[in-house]
Enzyme design. Sequence first.
Site, mmCIF file in Angstrom:
data_model
loop_
_atom_site.group_PDB
_atom_site.id
_atom_site.type_symbol
_atom_site.label_atom_id
_atom_site.label_comp_id
_atom_site.label_asym_id
_atom_site.label_seq_id
_atom_site.Cartn_x
_atom_site.Cartn_y
_atom_site.Cartn_z
ATOM 1 N N TYR A 37 0.846 -1.288 0.048
ATOM 2 C CA TYR A 37 0.101 -0.084 -0.130
ATOM 3 C C TYR A 37 0.897 1.206 -0.072
ATOM 4 O O TYR A 37 1.522 1.603 1.064
ATOM 5 C CB TYR A 37 -1.028 0.194 1.307
ATOM 6 C CG TYR A 37 -2.134 -1.004 0.852
ATOM 7 C CD1 TYR A 37 -2.220 -1.763 0.050
ATOM 8 C CD2 TYR A 37 -2.625 -1.486 2.299
ATOM 9 C CE1 TYR A 37 -3.180 -2.635 -0.250
ATOM 10 C CE2 TYR A 37 -3.709 -2.468 2.191
ATOM 11 C CZ TYR A 37 -4.037 -2.957 1.027
ATOM 12 O OH TYR A 37 -4.846 -3.802 1.223
ATOM 13 N N ASN A 70 -8.007 -13.392 -1.330
ATOM 14 C CA ASN A 70 -8.005 -13.591 -2.511
ATOM 15 C C ASN A 70 -7.563 -15.016 -3.076
ATOM 16 O O ASN A 70 -7.342 -15.208 -4.147
ATOM 17 C CB ASN A 70 -7.507 -12.624 -3.487
ATOM 18 C CG ASN A 70 -7.712 -11.085 -3.018
ATOM 19 O OD1 ASN A 70 -8.681 -10.873 -3.319
ATOM 20 N ND2 ASN A 70 -6.744 -10.235 -2.903
HETATM 21 N N1 NAP Z 1 -6.711 -8.153 0.134
HETATM 22 C C1 NAP Z 1 -6.818 -7.183 -1.124
HETATM 23 O O1 NAP Z 1 -6.582 -7.722 -2.461
HETATM 24 C C2 NAP Z 1 -7.417 -5.705 -0.783
HETATM 25 C C3 NAP Z 1 -7.927 -4.965 -2.115
HETATM 26 C C4 NAP Z 1 -8.280 -3.851 -1.836
HETATM 27 C C5 NAP Z 1 -8.615 -3.363 -0.455
HETATM 28 N N2 NAP Z 1 -8.216 -4.087 0.528
HETATM 29 C C6 NAP Z 1 -8.262 -3.719 1.779
HETATM 30 O O2 NAP Z 1 -9.775 -3.418 2.106
HETATM 31 C C7 NAP Z 1 -9.799 -1.948 2.433
HETATM 32 C C8 NAP Z 1 -11.290 -1.205 2.173
HETATM 33 O O3 NAP Z 1 -11.261 -1.357 0.799
HETATM 34 P P1 NAP Z 1 -11.947 0.068 0.129
HETATM 35 O O4 NAP Z 1 -10.951 1.256 0.158
HETATM 36 O O5 NAP Z 1 -11.959 -0.103 -1.484
HETATM 37 O O6 NAP Z 1 -13.322 0.266 0.798
HETATM 38 P P2 NAP Z 1 -14.729 1.062 0.497
HETATM 39 O O7 NAP Z 1 -15.042 1.170 2.043
HETATM 40 O O8 NAP Z 1 -15.442 -0.034 -0.159
HETATM 41 O O9 NAP Z 1 -14.268 2.377 -0.389
HETATM 42 C C9 NAP Z 1 -13.619 3.268 0.424
HETATM 43 C C10 NAP Z 1 -13.711 4.323 -0.640
HETATM 44 O O10 NAP Z 1 -15.052 4.718 -0.886
HETATM 45 C C11 NAP Z 1 -15.086 6.303 -0.774
HETATM 46 N N3 NAP Z 1 -16.385 6.549 -0.331
HETATM 47 C C12 NAP Z 1 -17.290 7.423 -0.882
HETATM 48 N N4 NAP Z 1 -18.331 7.699 -0.063
HETATM 49 C C13 NAP Z 1 -18.285 7.022 1.028
HETATM 50 C C14 NAP Z 1 -19.107 6.924 2.204
HETATM 51 N N5 NAP Z 1 -20.306 7.436 2.099
HETATM 52 N N6 NAP Z 1 -18.845 6.104 3.259
HETATM 53 C C15 NAP Z 1 -17.606 5.744 3.161
HETATM 54 N N7 NAP Z 1 -16.680 5.747 2.101
HETATM 55 C C16 NAP Z 1 -16.936 6.383 0.947
HETATM 56 C C17 NAP Z 1 -14.024 6.742 0.207
HETATM 57 O O11 NAP Z 1 -13.823 7.977 -0.050
HETATM 58 P P3 NAP Z 1 -13.282 9.099 1.164
HETATM 59 O O12 NAP Z 1 -12.145 8.351 1.864
HETATM 60 O O13 NAP Z 1 -13.256 10.085 0.586
HETATM 61 O O14 NAP Z 1 -14.671 8.965 2.333
HETATM 62 C C18 NAP Z 1 -12.815 5.694 -0.118
HETATM 63 O O15 NAP Z 1 -12.160 6.257 -1.453
HETATM 64 C C19 NAP Z 1 -8.594 -1.424 2.059
HETATM 65 O O16 NAP Z 1 -8.249 -0.090 3.079
HETATM 66 C C20 NAP Z 1 -7.538 -2.559 2.433
HETATM 67 O O17 NAP Z 1 -7.394 -2.531 3.659
HETATM 68 C C21 NAP Z 1 -7.888 -5.476 0.276
#
Ligand code: NAP
Length: 314
Positions: free
Chosen positions: A61, A166
């Site tokens: 990350y 995954n």
């Molecule tokens: N194992 C893997 O392959 C893998 C892959 C991807 C992610 N991950 C893990 O999963 C975690 C979460 O993934 P993700 O960040 O894609 O999750 P998510 O919670 O689905 O998406 C977060 C994104 O949504 C935006 N967003 C827009 N409106 C929102 C609202 N009302 N409430 C909350 N968020 C909102 C956020 O922007 P703002 O910040 O502006 O609120 C942020 O950019 C990552 O941090 C990582 O730890 C793992």
Amino acid sequence: MQTIPLGVSSLHSSRLAYGCWRLAGTWNPAEVTAEGRAAGRRAVITAYEAGYTLFDNADIYCQGEAERILGAALKEVPELRQRVVIATKGGIRPAGDPQAGAPARYDFSAQHLVRACEQSLQRLGIETIDLYMLHRPDYLADPTEVAQAFSQLKDAAKVCYFGVSNFRPTLLTALQAACPMPLVVHQVEISLAKLDAFTDGTLDQCLVENITPLAWSPLAAGLIGAGASRLLPSQKAYRPEKFFPALDAVARARGTSRIVVALAWLLLHPSKILPIIGSTNPDRIQEAATAVELELTREEWYQLLIAARGEPLP
Ligand SMILES: NC(=O)c1ccc[n+]([C@@H]2O[C@H](COP(=O)([O-])OP(=O)(O)OC[C@H]3O[C@@H](n4cnc5c(N)ncnc54)[C@H](OP(=O)(O)O)[C@@H]3O)[C@@H](O)[C@H]2O)c1
């Protein structure tokens, strides 16, 4: 926030985890600023104060910057380390590592896993990682060699528990057969926009083997919320608008927001899916936490499933 045990381990996590992928505000380490780091630390501390007790990270990350920011937050709030589960992942190597021309790839060799884990410990500034996960399956992974790396890390007290991310269920089974320790979590993408885990055997296996599923991108990287700033290539084809009317109807009836309902939908599954919240916005981190108070009915759950599938059940 309520807590649950992680698989068969002695670790407990809040019902929602906090994800550190976006902490640096950019995926390019050359673009990270002092303000960006401060905002990242603020997001971590907001999540901790809102009751999140599992922090999910990975060495790739922002090429280690997200682990450094989490490490700085652990220093800033001394009691934090003892009260939260620190989870991170390894096994992906970026292009150019170790020499120019090497492609971006997966590497579960014992040598790489042990070294990657030690580097994560250094960036996080801690002695032991509570939960270490293999990020994406290495096509050339030898389960016996992975088990050897895990044992080495456990014996050296560098890692307490292990998990995967995954994986196909069959590959998890193959690795578990070689490992003397239990694999306690499986981190996969699950949301109303990504339903595969419900039907490809992943959640069935979690139920049978008492493995806790962690859901990444539970809001489809923001597509289910106010929009996504950065999507993975595979997420660009998602069309969540098709289920917004159903989601908004439940949200209106329950006096809450679309994202809270989308998270509560994941929480209802009996495998105890643990959504990983990825927002860095303090208000949204707090809003997401209210999902643990909302218990959907079976009727609401199926209404949303059918809308997300885009067709009735057979
Ligand atoms: N194992 C893997 O392959 C893998 C892959 C991807 C992610 N991950 C893990 O999963 C975690 C979460 O993934 P993700 O960040 O894609 O999750 P998510 O919670 O689905 O998406 C977060 C994104 O949504 C935006 N967003 C827009 N409106 C929102 C609202 N009302 N409430 C909350 N968020 C909102 C956020 O922007 P703002 O910040 O502006 O609120 C942020 O950019 C990552 O941090 C990582 O730890 C793992």
